[in-house]
Design an enzyme around this catalytic site. Structure first.
Site, PDB file in Angstrom:
ATOM      1  CG  HIS B  48      -1.735   1.048   1.234  1.00  0.00           C
ATOM      2  ND1 HIS B  48      -3.033   1.140   0.317  1.00  0.00           N
ATOM      3  CD2 HIS B  48      -1.863   2.089   1.916  1.00  0.00           C
ATOM      4  CE1 HIS B  48      -3.827   2.040   0.737  1.00  0.00           C
ATOM      5  NE2 HIS B  48      -3.040   2.955   1.588  1.00  0.00           N
ATOM      6  CD  GLU B  70      -3.469  -1.321  -2.430  1.00  0.00           C
ATOM      7  OE1 GLU B  70      -3.801  -0.705  -3.225  1.00  0.00           O
ATOM      8  OE2 GLU B  70      -3.816  -0.336  -1.288  1.00  0.00           O
ATOM      9  CG  ASN B 415      29.530 -24.088  -6.298  1.00  0.00           C
ATOM     10  OD1 ASN B 415      29.533 -24.396  -7.321  1.00  0.00           O
ATOM     11  ND2 ASN B 415      30.116 -24.501  -5.258  1.00  0.00           N
TER      12      ASN B 415
END
Lengths: 120, 694
Positions: B48, B70, B415
């Site tokens: 918001h 929203e 990795n």
């Protein structure tokens, strides 16, 4: 000097509002949520309260409701900054005792003209 | 008055990035079986605020996109929907998307439009929002021929909302002009004085507007009090109908109720559709490299730090005025006072410097915070269950170092997840817990910060690494490498053992780049690994890049500086205690260990080898892996030095990490212990070590 309490959890909005109002010659105090605002309000007097609705800790509607119970805040105008979509927010705000609202997004000129309107 | 809104942009961006971080971490922690109302609220609030700010500061694409995010959040918040796994995915993708858009706009570029449009469609499918109809400007200006009569009868509590009728009259007058407004007030309802309460409103008014104005403009004046007053707007034009104010309200309500119903009906099918879409997007996303976030150019500093800085400056001013007073009428009798003043100045300077440095320090949690998300997404992608543990999140680190370490860390974590952790069936077969663990740990050690990335996977496969290294001619075929040395081979350029090149890691540009990035920060990286237990990558970084506590030493009239943190001890030895290994290479027994010895004058070719002096000054330093002893002529003082880059001003010199300017104006070179260490490594074991990249 006319003093205004500006409440918003968003720092950028708060700064913008505060900067705009100060530039127009108002005395502005800032708070970042309802709890802080209530605290500040108790030690000061203001001619107008400008508050965001969505805030952590205490939202704008609760703040207005609480402020109206405070000595010296019965009749002063309290405006909510709200978004267009939040129709029922306006209603809730009114029931809590808010004077009116300013719809976001607004620009500094709109903000000032509304404030002037309210303060006469 | 016009206000330049661009001055608030930076803070808006920072705040929005923070908001997105909050959204992300709350979304990641969300437990679908037990959705916490406050969590949803927090996420909603963040979205918001971003929307509101973006709208205000003119970032329309962001505001528009956040609007749909929203809206769905709001429906969840208000209980119209329940949170679902695919919603979380969608929200997380939106967070990424917004981050990208914000970065673009922060850099002054147009944000990418494709991704948000795509995500928006998904939201719209869920929300069943057809393209929002553009609201027609209500053309109900009909009937404003002759003017209006407004009958206003306020409810008694009108004043208690801060609304002042007189204000509205004034406003109306401003719209229509002085001559065109007549106000009649009715006092019929005013009670006896005894029962009159000043807080209530007992008056009623008729407002007669004798001018042609659109009804909309008039209604706008009373917009805030519609519910606190009975308002009637009557056209003075007799031919037109009267327009009861409530009529359009009813219509509005009816239509909005209808649309809510239709949303509810279509919901089930639309959710299925998005589930499929969500996976599609995910697959696509993996192919795209994540956009690099623009480095932020400002820091948020806590008031405490600033206060302590101001305090320090105050002290400095006091010292300065004291010294100034001393200087203006000085005689030798006040020498002690002068010395005292100078030592106070030194203390002030050091404290001030520490405080300033602290401003740049941020907890490493800023760098760690992106990993829960990364691990989650990658875990899904690799189909591995991974638990991320972060430790030492409050460890503070220079902001610049933090920004630069972030990418190498991501690489290491990827990795570890890709190559380190076994697949779930493999883990079960090996009798391990199904869920793998990646641990990020940060702590201070001496003047360094140490960051460890550990996994409890299979560990490095020495045979495979060695085979690969030989294959790629990175080491000679016949070698005598210890397991520990083999592990370090993964940092060689062009080294990758991944059988199949995957998206996640293993393009062969891996570890050597990581090492280079870390070396650029004056840091080091090493790996420790144990078969079937896991591997740990250990990064050591200096706390800050700008200032160094140094030990000044003298060699042949030249002054060099050793970083104080790497000095273990300084001792005087006799030449006879050195043992020759090969020509010009010595080791020495220091208590119960042998350390290699290097003469600084030989390293920098300052003079011919000279065996005449019997007593030698030895500085024992802790290098990358082991202690070494460095022979110097003399020890000078210790002081803090500001590091100036040699590379930027001259070129990179092996064995030197930088330079500084001393109090007397001369330039002194700062010794790079780790590269001195490397020059020595082949000597100690007299074995063929792999050649390392310089």
């Amino acid at each position: 000097m006319v003093s205004i309490l500006a409440v918003d959890d968003s720092a950028s909005m708060r700064q913008m509002v505060s900067f705009t109002l100060k530039g127009a010659g108002y005395d502005v105090k800032e708070a970042s949520d309802g709890v802080e605002a209530l605290e500040i309000a108790k030690g000061n007097t203001f001619d107008l309260v400008l508050t965001d609705v969505n805030m952590p800790n205490m939202n704008g509607i609760e703040l207005v409701k609480n402020l109206r119970q405070e000595e010296g805040y019965k009749f002063i105008p309290m405006l909510m900054l709200t978004t267009e979509s939040a129709g029922d927010m306006k209603m809730q705000g009114k029931q809590a005792g808010a004077t009116g609202w300013i719809v976001k997004p607004f620009n500094p000129d709109q903000l000032l003209s509304t404030i002037k309107r309210v303060l006469g | 008055m016009s206000v330049d809104l661009s001055q608030f942009h930076q803070i808006f961006f920072e705040e929005s990035f923070e908001g997105l971080d909050v959204m992300e971490s709350e979304l990641l922690e969300m437990d679908l079986d037990d959705v916490n109302e406050e969590t949803v609220n927090t996420i909603f609030r963040a979205a918001h605020s971003i929307k509101g700010g973006a709208g205000t500061f003119g970032f329309m694409p962001i505001s528009e996109f956040t609007h749909v995010v929203e809206t769905l959040l709001d429906e969840i918040r208000s209980g119209q929907r329940t949170m679902q796994a695919n919603f979380i995915d969608l929200f997380l993708q939106s967070v990424d998307c917004l981050r990208g858009m914000l970065s673009d706009m922060q850099g002054g570029n147009e944000p990418e439009a494709e991704r948000p449009a795509q995500l928006r469609k998904e939201f719209e499918v869920i929300l069943n929002m057809a393209a929002a109809p553009i609201e027609d400007e209500d053309p109900s200006t009909a009937g404003d021929g002759q003017g209006w009569l407004i009958k206003m009868s306020p409810h008694r509590d009108l004043l208690l909302t801060g609304n002042e009728p007189f204000r509205m009259f004034r406003e109306l007058r401003d719209i229509v002009g002085d001559d065109c407004l007549e106000v009649t007030s009715y006092c019929d309802d005013i009670p006896d004085f005894s029962s009159l309460t000043p807080e209530e409103c007992f008056l009623k008014w008729d407002l007669k507007v004798t001018k042609t104005v659109p009804l909309e403009d008039i209604k706008a004046v009373f917009e805030w009090v519609e519910d606190e007053c009975d308002l009637e707007y009557l056209s003075l034009d007799n031919t037109s109908d009267t327009e009861p104010s409530d009529a359009d309200n009813h219509i509005e309500e009816a239509s909005s109720a209808a649309s809510t119903e239709s949303v509810a009906e279509v919901e089930p099918t639309s959710v299925e559709a998005t589930e499929i879409k969500a996976t599609e997007v995910k697959a696509e996303k993996s192919a795209k490299p994540v956009k690099k976030q623009a480095e932020s150019s400002s820091i948020r500093v806590s008031i405490d730090k600033v206060d302590s800085l101001i305090n320090m400056v105050g002290e400095l001013v006091i010292t300065q005025s004291m010294l100034g007073e001393l200087g203006s009428n000085f005689d030798l009798g006040r020498l002690a006072k002068l010395q005292e003043g100078l030592s106070q100045l030194e203390q002030n300077t050091r404290e001030l410097q520490e405080s300033v440095m602290k401003i740049r320090m941020m907890p490493i949690s800023f760098a760690f915070s992106r990993f829960p998300r990364l691990v989650r997404d990658l875990g899904n992608q690799l189909d591995k269950k991974v638990n991320l543990v972060t430790l030492g999140e409050q460890t503070e680190l220079d902001k610049t170092v933090m920004e630069k370490i972030s990418d190498p860390l991501v690489h290491l974590v990827r990795n570890s997840m890709d190559h380190g952790l076994e697949t779930t069936p493999d883990r079960i077969a090996a009798g391990k817990k199904e869920e793998g663990t990646i641990t990020l740990n940060a702590y201070h050690q001496g003047g360094n910060i140490v960051i460890e990335v550990a996994d409890d996977g299979a560990g490095l496969n020495e045979e495979k690494i060695l085979r690969k290294a030989v294959e790629k001619k990175l080491v000679p075929e016949k070698n005598n490498l210890s397991p520990e040395e083999i592990h370090q081979l993964v940092f060689l350029p062009g080294f990758s053992t991944a059988d199949a090149v995957s998206d996640i890691s293993g393009r062969g540009v891996g570890m050597d780049v990581v090492r280079k990035n870390i070396q650029a920060l004056n840091g080091t990286i090493e790996v420790r690994s144990q078969r079937h237990k896991g591997s740990t990558f250990i990064i050591r970084l200096p706390l800050t890049l700008a200032i160094l506590d140094g030990q000044l030493v003298q060699v042949c009239n030249e002054t060099y500086i050793f970083p104080l943190v790497s000095i273990v001890e300084s001792i005087q030895i006799s030449r006879s205690s050195l043992n020759r290994v090969t020509a010009g290479q010595y080791v020495m027994q220091l208590r119960d260990e042998y350390i290699p010895i290097v003469c600084l004058d030989q390293v920098f070719g300052l003079r011919e080898a000279d065996d005449s002096s019997e007593n030698l000054m030895l500085v024992v330093v802790e290098g990358d892996t082991e202690k070494i002893g460095i022979v110097v002529d003399d020890l000078l003082g210790q002081q803090q030095v500001v590091i100036k880059s040699l590379e930027q001003n001259y070129k990179k010199v092996s064995g030197i990490s930088g330079a500084t300017i001393l109090g007397d104006g001369t330039v002194a070179l700062i010794i790079d212990i780790s590269s001195i260490d490397k020059k020595l490594v082949p000597v100690k074991n007299n074995s063929h070590r792999p050649e390392r990249a310089a």
